[in-house]
Design an enzyme around this catalytic site. Structure first.
Site, PDB file in Angstrom:
ATOM      1  N   ASP A 112       0.794  -1.231   0.000  1.00 16.34           N
ATOM      2  CA  ASP A 112       0.000   0.000   0.000  1.00 16.34           C
ATOM      3  C   ASP A 112       0.824   1.278   0.000  1.00 16.34           C
ATOM      4  O   ASP A 112       0.263   2.368  -0.142  1.00 16.34           O
ATOM      5  CB  ASP A 112      -0.965  -0.008   1.186  1.00 16.34           C
ATOM      6  CG  ASP A 112      -2.037  -1.071   1.027  1.00 16.34           C
ATOM      7  OD1 ASP A 112      -2.581  -1.173  -0.083  1.00 16.34           O
ATOM      8  OD2 ASP A 112      -2.309  -1.806   1.991  1.00 16.34           O
ATOM      9  N   ASP A 172      -5.857  -5.113  -6.205  1.00 17.87           N
ATOM     10  CA  ASP A 172      -5.655  -3.730  -5.751  1.00 17.87           C
ATOM     11  C   ASP A 172      -4.211  -3.263  -5.997  1.00 17.87           C
ATOM     12  O   ASP A 172      -3.942  -2.080  -6.173  1.00 17.87           O
ATOM     13  CB  ASP A 172      -5.934  -3.591  -4.246  1.00 17.87           C
ATOM     14  CG  ASP A 172      -7.088  -4.433  -3.738  1.00 17.87           C
ATOM     15  OD1 ASP A 172      -7.355  -5.500  -4.323  1.00 17.87           O
ATOM     16  OD2 ASP A 172      -7.706  -4.051  -2.735  1.00 17.87           O
TER      17      ASP A 172
HETATM   18  N1  GLY Z   1      -7.241  -2.194  -0.861  1.00 18.53           N
HETATM   19  C1  GLY Z   1      -8.334  -2.525  -0.036  1.00 18.53           C
HETATM   20  C2  GLY Z   1      -9.666  -2.189  -0.570  1.00 18.53           C
HETATM   21  O1  GLY Z   1      -9.873  -1.852  -1.697  1.00 18.53           O
HETATM   22  O2  GLY Z   1     -10.586  -2.270   0.215  1.00 18.53           O
END
Ligand code: GLY
Length: 390
Positions: A112, A172
């Site tokens: 992230d 993601d």
């Molecule tokens: N990356 C986590 C979500 O999209 O909830």
């Protein structure tokens, strides 16, 4: 290939509120006026090192520290407010909250860091040309690059392992590749971009079904790179299409085409976009999972709608295909309706209501989410820049 990520801040500040009659432009003026009030209110509510996350069951602001994956969205939204309005107060606020994320250069627990650093520092450097933090940006990109292995061809999403995972990668993660391509450009280290391209290609091979819907998580064997399992964490079932996952995929491949000019990524973005358009409900905002059997009673996810809108605007610009722009317009106008857009003083300072974070995990269900606001504002800025060029 058309690029529109230029610092058009002064022209945006000038065109906003100048009698444009297009409905989305009028919405942008209204949404940024609201954002100024709401986001200044949030700044006052936040303690040192806290970032807005969502609301609790009473509607009170819930915050996180810098380590939560969403910490870059509040500073990023402040940057879009500055970009749209030219208001220097928001530039100062944006730097204040951006620089609170410097602690992340010592953290390597997940993918992230791309979201966190690119939305904050990335936008700050883009809009101001201030290179004070350029080294930190590249340092953070190298943390993400350190999560890549030759054997798998992907960067690992999470260090924590459950369900017998060995090397989990979620869709993601496509969003985090932009920090690699941008850092490659600024540092001259092309290996960072090579990693982004490898990750996007491996994901293209393993994450997608024949209809261009995608699995949320693919687990790899770290020794051989073989796929061990394909499953969901936040979707309805392993075989369903989790709406935000589809949104990340659309945005990620569109961005990778912009960054590399590689046709394989454009084709992927088009295919994902077409799949989404075929399955969206009339108002353009997806149900939280395209396959929840409770549809049409199932919850919709404003965050997925906002991410898709921003990606569709870029895809329309890159391809000249107006169907994508029409979809984005529909999505933005729905998000600008009373159902989704807060009134001043409401919603604990957030703009959008009705986001869905993680239904299987029982968290953040039908609430405001910092990333819904971020991509909503980004989409409106993108739309306004394109309108100003026509
Ligand atoms: N990356 C986590 C979500 O999209 O909830």
């Amino acid at each position: 290939m058309k690029k529109y990520f230029l610092p058009l801040i002064y022209s945006l500040a000038i065109i906003s509120g100048c009698g444009r009659t297009d409905e989305v432009n009028l919405l942008a003026d209204r949404a940024f006026a609201l954002a100024k009030t709401q986001y200044a209110q949030m700044d006052e509510a936040l303690g040192d090192g806290q970032f807005p996350k969502s609301t609790d069951s009473e509607g009170n602001l819930v915050t996180s520290d810098a380590g939560w994956w969403c910490s870059g969205f509040y500073p990023g939204a402040l940057w879009y407010i500055y970009e749209y309005t030219g208001d220097m107060t928001f530039r100062e606020l944006a730097w204040k909250h951006t620089r609170r994320l410097a602690v992340l250069k010592d953290r390597d627990t997940d993918h992230d860091i791309g979201f966190q650093i690119n939305c904050s520092y990335g936008n700050g450097m883009r809009l101001t040309g201030d290179s004070t933090d350029a080294a930190l940006y590249v340092e953070c990109a190298r943390i993400l690059a350190g999560r890549f292995t030759e054997e798998t061809g992907v960067t690992k999403s999470w260090n924590f392992l459950r369900n017998d995972w060995h090397y989990p990668v979620i869709i993601d993660n496509m969003m985090n590749l932009e920090i690699l391509t941008k850092a490659a450009e600024s540092s001259g280290d092309s290996s960072l971009k090579d990693i982004a391209v490898r990750h996007a290609r491996t994901t293209l091979n393993n994450h997608f079904r024949e209809d261009w819907s995608c699995w949320h998580l693919v687990d790899y064997d770290p020794e051989t790179g073989a796929v061990r399992s394909k499953e969901t964490v936040q979707g309805y079932t392993d075989e369903s299409s989790w709406a935000r996952g589809q949104a990340w995929a659309l945005y990620g491949y569109t961005m990778m085409y912009r960054e590399t000019g590689m046709e394989e990524f454009l084709e992927a973005a088009r295919n994902i976009g077409n799949m989404i358009m075929d399955r969206l409900p009339e108002d353009g905002i997806p149900y939280w999972d395209f396959d929840d059997p409770a549809i049409p009673e199932a919850l919709k996810d404003a965050s997925a709608g906002a991410i898709m809108a921003s990606a569709f605007i870029e895809l329309s610009t890159l391809t000249g295909d107006n169907r994508y722009m029409e979809t984005a317009r529909r999505q933005l106008l729905t998000l600008g309706s009373d159902k989704y857009l807060a009134k001043p003083g409401e919603n604990a300072g957030f703009l959008l209501k009705h986001g869905v974070g993680n239904i299987p995990g029982g968290t953040e269900i039908d609430v405001p989410l910092s990333y819904a606001d971020y991509y909503f504002l980004e989409a409106l800025v993108r739309y306004s820049i394109i309108s100003s060029e026509e």
